[in-house]
Write a protein that holds these residues in place. Structure first.
Motif, PDB file in Angstrom:
ATOM      1  N   TYR A  78    -131.547  22.590 -53.874  1.00  0.00           N
ATOM      2  CA  TYR A  78    -130.126  22.923 -53.736  1.00  0.00           C
ATOM      3  C   TYR A  78    -129.452  22.560 -55.055  1.00  0.00           C
ATOM      4  O   TYR A  78    -130.083  21.926 -55.918  1.00  0.00           O
ATOM      5  CB  TYR A  78    -129.508  22.180 -52.540  1.00  0.00           C
ATOM      6  N   PRO A  79    -128.206  22.957 -55.287  1.00  0.00           N
ATOM      7  CA  PRO A  79    -127.597  22.727 -56.603  1.00  0.00           C
ATOM      8  C   PRO A  79    -127.431  21.269 -57.018  1.00  0.00           C
ATOM      9  O   PRO A  79    -127.040  21.008 -58.152  1.00  0.00           O
ATOM     10  CB  PRO A  79    -126.229  23.415 -56.473  1.00  0.00           C
ATOM     11  N   PRO A  92    -128.725  27.371 -51.172  1.00  0.00           N
ATOM     12  CA  PRO A  92    -127.874  27.502 -52.363  1.00  0.00           C
ATOM     13  C   PRO A  92    -126.427  27.034 -52.162  1.00  0.00           C
ATOM     14  O   PRO A  92    -125.476  27.755 -52.450  1.00  0.00           O
ATOM     15  CB  PRO A  92    -127.942  29.003 -52.654  1.00  0.00           C
ATOM     16  N   ASP A  94    -123.895  23.470 -52.756  1.00  0.00           N
ATOM     17  CA  ASP A  94    -123.810  22.158 -53.403  1.00  0.00           C
ATOM     18  C   ASP A  94    -123.436  21.108 -52.356  1.00  0.00           C
ATOM     19  O   ASP A  94    -122.307  20.618 -52.297  1.00  0.00           O
ATOM     20  CB  ASP A  94    -122.769  22.205 -54.523  1.00  0.00           C
ATOM     21  N   ASN A 118    -123.707  28.920 -53.879  1.00  0.00           N
ATOM     22  CA  ASN A 118    -123.886  28.784 -55.322  1.00  0.00           C
ATOM     23  C   ASN A 118    -125.165  29.513 -55.707  1.00  0.00           C
ATOM     24  O   ASN A 118    -126.245  29.184 -55.220  1.00  0.00           O
ATOM     25  CB  ASN A 118    -123.984  27.298 -55.696  1.00  0.00           C
ATOM     26  N   ALA A 120    -126.480  29.696 -58.805  1.00  0.00           N
ATOM     27  CA  ALA A 120    -126.927  29.285 -60.141  1.00  0.00           C
ATOM     28  C   ALA A 120    -128.443  29.337 -60.274  1.00  0.00           C
ATOM     29  O   ALA A 120    -128.979  29.597 -61.342  1.00  0.00           O
ATOM     30  CB  ALA A 120    -126.427  27.874 -60.451  1.00  0.00           C
ATOM     31  N   TRP A 147    -129.222  22.770 -64.051  1.00  0.00           N
ATOM     32  CA  TRP A 147    -128.279  23.719 -63.456  1.00  0.00           C
ATOM     33  C   TRP A 147    -127.262  24.155 -64.504  1.00  0.00           C
ATOM     34  O   TRP A 147    -126.470  23.361 -64.992  1.00  0.00           O
ATOM     35  CB  TRP A 147    -127.577  23.088 -62.255  1.00  0.00           C
ATOM     36  N   LYS A 150    -122.303  24.721 -64.761  1.00  0.00           N
ATOM     37  CA  LYS A 150    -121.632  23.940 -63.725  1.00  0.00           C
ATOM     38  C   LYS A 150    -120.204  23.634 -64.175  1.00  0.00           C
ATOM     39  O   LYS A 150    -119.973  23.177 -65.287  1.00  0.00           O
ATOM     40  CB  LYS A 150    -122.389  22.642 -63.452  1.00  0.00           C
TER      41      LYS A 150
END
Length: 261
Positions: A78-79, A92, A94, A118, A120, A147, A150
């Motif tokens: 995950y972010p 995905p 945060d 997210n 990213a 990442w 951000k």
């Protein structure tokens, strides 16, 4: 005698409401804790079963600005992840931010796209990471995640305030007639890839409740939309999901057995 029966029924109803509220409050407390697999994910699974009832509580949680760094994430990607093991459960969102956790669950329940996701890092970037850093992986057994792009915490907070207001507005306009079945139909007709992806994942693998989702309702009201979508969707991933679903069936865990014939 009739009055005694009515009073007794009222007491049972009140106790039931208090019991449900206490359970929901307890689950929301668990949902805000640190341990992903110990607290957050199990609570998420149970909260999802409350469907319409839990939506207002999750909308309130969108205003929570707490940062609670997840622990016990195992191979979760995950972010907020800093390590990638070459495999894992990809979410995905945060989720170190409680508000985003709530957005994640809201989007899972409603099949809406409230912009909490997210993107990213996705499958393509993870594959690229694996190819370019394979020798490091052989040495360490993990990949380091970097990442990109951000934004600052302050900008994120302001952005999430806007998102929460948008969700509040959506719920005010839709709460009267909202149901999970209607949400499924709406998502299938949305032409939004995120919503379509969520709804197909649910139809194929879901294990949370969908009131009045019987096999008959699926065959008569939902399957025709999917067949029609097969001819019109431009998304290759959704085409694949449609093919797989039509070749099998919906998850038995989402079928409402109480209302089935």
């Amino acid at each position: 005698m009739k009055q005694i029966f009515i009073i007794g029924l009222m007491i049972i109803t009140v106790n039931s409401c208090f019991g449900q509220k206490a359970k929901v409050d307890s689950l929301l407390t668990e949902f805000k804790k640190k341990s992903f697999y110990g607290n957050v994910y199990p609570a998420k699974q149970e909260l999802e079963n409350y469907q319409k009832i839990i939506i207002p509580e999750l909308i309130k949680l969108l205003k929570d600005t707490s940062f609670v760094k997840l622990t016990n994430t195992a191979d979760l990607i995950y972010p907020g992840s800093t390590t990638f093991y070459g495999h894992g459960h990809y979410i995905p969102y945060d989720m170190d931010w409680v508000s985003v956790r709530s957005g994640w669950l809201l989007e899972e329940i409603t099949f809406q796209d409230f912009n909490y996701k997210n993107s990213a890092v996705n499958d393509e970037t993870l594959l690229k990471l694996m190819k370019e850093n394979y020798n490091d992986y052989l040495e360490k057994g993990t990949y380091d995640l970097d990442w990109k792009n951000k934004t600052s915490n302050q900008k994120n907070r302001e952005y999430r305030k806007i998102l929460s207001k948008n969700v509040e507005k959506w719920w005010k306009e839709n709460k009267k007639n909202w149901s999970r079945i209607s949400a499924i139909k709406e998502a299938l007709n949305s032409n939004n890839e995120n919503r379509l992806s969520n709804v197909f994942q649910y139809l194929r693998y879901g294990d949370s409740k969908c009131d009045k989702m019987t096999k008959e309702v699926y065959d008569i009201e939902i399957k025709p939309i999917i067949i029609s979508l097969k001819e019109t969707t431009e998304y290759s991933e959704i085409q694949q999901q449609i093919k797989l679903l039509l070749n099998s069936s919906i998850s038995s865990k989402i079928v409402d057995s109480k209302n089935s014939r």
